[in-house]
Write a protein that holds these residues in place. Structure first.
Motif, PDB file in Angstrom:
ATOM      1  N   TYR A   1       0.833  -1.203   0.000  1.00 31.73           N
ATOM      2  CA  TYR A   1       0.000   0.000   0.000  1.00 31.73           C
ATOM      3  C   TYR A   1       0.871   1.257   0.000  1.00 31.73           C
ATOM      4  O   TYR A   1       0.670   2.180  -0.803  1.00 31.73           O
ATOM      5  CB  TYR A   1      -0.891  -0.019   1.239  1.00 31.73           C
ATOM      6  CG  TYR A   1      -2.296   0.496   1.018  1.00 31.73           C
ATOM      7  CD1 TYR A   1      -3.332  -0.380   0.698  1.00 31.73           C
ATOM      8  CD2 TYR A   1      -2.594   1.852   1.138  1.00 31.73           C
ATOM      9  CE1 TYR A   1      -4.631   0.082   0.516  1.00 31.73           C
ATOM     10  CE2 TYR A   1      -3.889   2.317   0.955  1.00 31.73           C
ATOM     11  CZ  TYR A   1      -4.905   1.423   0.646  1.00 31.73           C
ATOM     12  OH  TYR A   1      -6.181   1.878   0.451  1.00 31.73           O
TER      13      TYR A   1
ATOM     14  N   ILE B   1      -6.760   3.657  -3.697  1.00 32.39           N
ATOM     15  CA  ILE B   1      -6.561   2.227  -3.925  1.00 32.39           C
ATOM     16  C   ILE B   1      -7.837   1.499  -3.487  1.00 32.39           C
ATOM     17  O   ILE B   1      -8.348   1.732  -2.387  1.00 32.39           O
ATOM     18  CB  ILE B   1      -5.349   1.704  -3.123  1.00 32.39           C
ATOM     19  CG1 ILE B   1      -4.066   2.401  -3.609  1.00 32.39           C
ATOM     20  CG2 ILE B   1      -5.225   0.188  -3.252  1.00 32.39           C
ATOM     21  CD1 ILE B   1      -2.843   2.095  -2.773  1.00 32.39           C
TER      22      ILE B   1
ATOM     23  N   LEU C   1      -7.750  -3.162   5.684  1.00 30.87           N
ATOM     24  CA  LEU C   1      -8.240  -2.359   4.563  1.00 30.87           C
ATOM     25  C   LEU C   1      -9.421  -1.492   4.978  1.00 30.87           C
ATOM     26  O   LEU C   1      -9.569  -0.351   4.508  1.00 30.87           O
ATOM     27  CB  LEU C   1      -8.630  -3.274   3.408  1.00 30.87           C
ATOM     28  CG  LEU C   1      -7.443  -3.933   2.694  1.00 30.87           C
ATOM     29  CD1 LEU C   1      -7.904  -5.130   1.867  1.00 30.87           C
ATOM     30  CD2 LEU C   1      -6.724  -2.922   1.804  1.00 30.87           C
TER      31      LEU C   1
ATOM     32  N   GLY D   1      -8.187   4.990   0.786  1.00 28.15           N
ATOM     33  CA  GLY D   1      -8.588   4.039  -0.236  1.00 28.15           C
ATOM     34  C   GLY D   1      -9.948   3.469   0.074  1.00 28.15           C
ATOM     35  O   GLY D   1     -10.697   4.013   0.898  1.00 28.15           O
TER      36      GLY D   1
END
Length: 584
Positions: free
Chosen positions: A13, A24, A39, A48
């Motif tokens: 990342y 992302i 995440l 992201g």
């Protein structure tokens, strides 16, 4: 798409934020190590997006995620998108290594096709917390065509494009419109891609491969221990036992050193350190590492681990020339023709010279003006398994770091410069002196010195690394030819024609050869008529010198030597690229 990538996630990342991506999006399925939780936290931090890849029964994870991404508003909003995996790290070689300068240089192009570089284990066995991009710095040679899969960075319009693993495809409803004409893609060196790639293909070919702008570093195996961890989690397409020794031998390529990605080290570390200041992310990151290390420790105590380790170490010894990727699917022209749209047929029907580009020098074939070698200095200092194959009783290294692909295939079949070697007895007579200008790795020089009674050969080569390989060939074959063969690394090719000519003339005057063999392109053209041949009775042109000879000959009515040279005309022998020889 990710599953159980938590130990590697933050480096991946942070690296791509350092490259210049601003958002992302990751799809996860069935994670057991906290990848999804990490995440989710990254999304909460505004860095992201995370989506669950809810997979319908009978569908593989990767196609499922691509279907979701096709309809994802965040994807549609993006200026450019690139789809790639957690073991792939984009390395931009252009400018300062970030996206914006490269995209600015791309001008009105709307896609850049980026070719893989396959990175191996570097003979690392044990697990380490060190960054992937710092641990593994050995890769397959750029010229290894089995490693030429691509990923495509492109401007996305969900109405016109369907997302694909390696490249998007034009939706059928737009194939017969003017849209294909607006597709302007570049390769990894910033050169135009051929039109065929608008419609099909997922790999670069010799004419389109390039790494001057960007490469996709593919770390498919990492260390033995990391590979064992990878086996725990399966793969994105549910392939049974994908991560076996065969896959390892394909991906564990360590022939050359490549540290270009280290340009990101400082910036990536700064970003990663900043990410770890978040207590939630830090806790999840280290918990994931400790969990996988504990599981690995248990696995190391089993017979299965010992068997896996031994099988991988043995697989590492497989020479690159013996690697078989996937059995090639037989090409069916009729079936392909059925699938072609009319616009694709129109492209395919154009003359070859209009639709085919010229490969970069590093990937050129002999027939395209190359000399059969990888250009520039050849680094074979890395110890790796290499086949030595007899060619006219001289074993040569079937090494992709040395030979261009088509030439390598001849070496592997024992047919390297076979016709020229067979003609040696006609080109060089007993007791004659030979001067080889551009001897390469010296195969013909060695062969002549070994087989022609009383002949002495001076092998000259501007590229010192090729002469070093020539010495390796002599050592490997236990050949001691004494004064019958000598080598000289005094360069003859200069930027200035007058200096080149002076050096060649001096070398001929010093060594008084009967036979002059020339492979240098620079000496096959206009300079040839100005060389003071002196005692030379036969001139043999081969390799790049031949194309230059014909090009020069077509420009003038009389290709003979200048009339002011007081010397008899020697015999000229031209060895054509297709190995058909004729004398003029």
């Amino acid at each position: 798409m990710m599953k159980d990538e938590a130990p590697f996630l933050l480096e991946w990342y942070a690296h791509h934020l350092a490259v210049g991506f601003t958002k992302i999006l990751v799809y996860t399925n069935d994670c057991s190590d906290g990848t999804d939780d990490m995440l989710i936290r990254l999304e909460e931090l505004g860095l992201g997006y995370h989506r669950r890849n809810d997979i319908p029964e009978g569908v593989k994870p990767q196609p499922s995620a691509m279907k979701y991404a096709q309809a994802e508003p965040k994807v549609a909003e993006a200026d450019w998108i690139l789809m790639f995996d957690a073991d792939e790290f984009l390395c931009i070689n252009y400018g300062d290594g970030t996206l914006d300068p490269m995209l600015d240089a791309a001008g009105d192009a709307n896609g850049i096709v980026i070719t893989w570089r396959i990175f191996g284990s570097g003979n690392v066995v044990d697990w380490s917390r060190d960054p992937v991009t710092e641990q593994y710095l050995y890769a397959a040679p750029p010229t290894w065509n089995k490693g030429w899969g691509v990923k495509t960075l492109f401007k996305f319009d969900p109405d016109k494009w369907k997302i694909g693993i390696h490249r998007p495809s034009i939706k059928n409803k737009h194939l017969e419109t003017g849209f294909p004409d607006t597709v302007n893609w570049l390769n990894g060196s910033g050169q135009p891609m051929e039109d065929y790639f608008k419609f099909r293909g997922w790999r670069s070919i010799r004419r389109t491969v390039g790494y001057q702008w960007a490469q996709m570093n593919h770390y498919a195996v990492k260390s033995v221990d990391s590979y064992a961890i990878r086996k725990f989690r399966g793969n994105v397409n549910n392939k049974k036992d994908k991560y076996n020794a065969d896959y390892w031998s394909l991906q564990d390529r360590n022939e050359v050193y490549d540290d270009k990605i280290l340009r990101y080290t400082e910036r990536r570390k700064q970003i990663m350190d900043e990410l770890l200041t978040d207590p939630v992310l830090s806790r999840l990151h280290y918990a994931a590492i400790e969990k996988v290390e504990a599981r690995l420790e248990e696995y190391r105590a089993t017979d299965a681990y010992a068997e896996l380790k031994q099988s991988l170490l043995e697989a590492s010894e497989v020479p690159i020339t013996q690697i078989v990727a996937k059995p090639p699917k037989a090409r069916d022209p009729e079936e392909i023709a059925k699938l072609m749209s009319q616009v694709e047929k129109n492209v395919a029907d154009r003359p070859a010279e209009e639709r085919r580009s010229v490969p970069e020098a590093a990937f050129a074939d002999v027939a395209e003006g190359g000399d059969g070698f990888v250009p520039g200095d050849i680094d074979v200092s890395v110890q790796t398994a290499v086949d030595w194959v007899p060619n006219h009783d001289i074993a040569l290294p079937a090494d992709v770091r040395i030979f261009a692909q088509s030439t390598l295939e001849l070496v592997m079949r024992g047919k390297y410069q076979r016709r020229m070697a067979r003609m040696t007895g006609r080109m060089v007579e007993d007791g004659q002196k030979v001067l080889d200008l551009g001897a390469g790795i010296g195969f013909l020089s060695i062969h002549a010195a070994q087989t022609v009674s009383g002949a002495t050969v001076l092998a000259q080569e501007d590229n010192s690394s090729r002469l070093a390989i020539m010495r390796d060939v002599l050592d490997h074959n236990a050949l001691e030819l004494g004064d019958r063969l000598s080598m000289i690394n005094a360069p003859v090719i200069c930027d200035n024609d007058a200096e080149t000519l002076a050096r060649v003339n001096q070398m001929i005057a010093d060594h008084q050869p009967d036979v002059l063999r020339i492979s240098y392109e620079e000496l096959g053209g206009k300079l040839l008529s100005r060389v003071t041949l002196g005692p030379v009775t036969r001139v043999v042109l081969f390799g790049p010198a031949v194309a230059a000879f014909h090009a020069q000959r077509s420009k003038v009515k009389d290709p003979s030597l200048s009339p002011d040279q007081d010397q008899s005309m020697p015999e000229f022998v031209i060895i054509e690229p297709k190995q058909a020889a004729h004398a003029t």
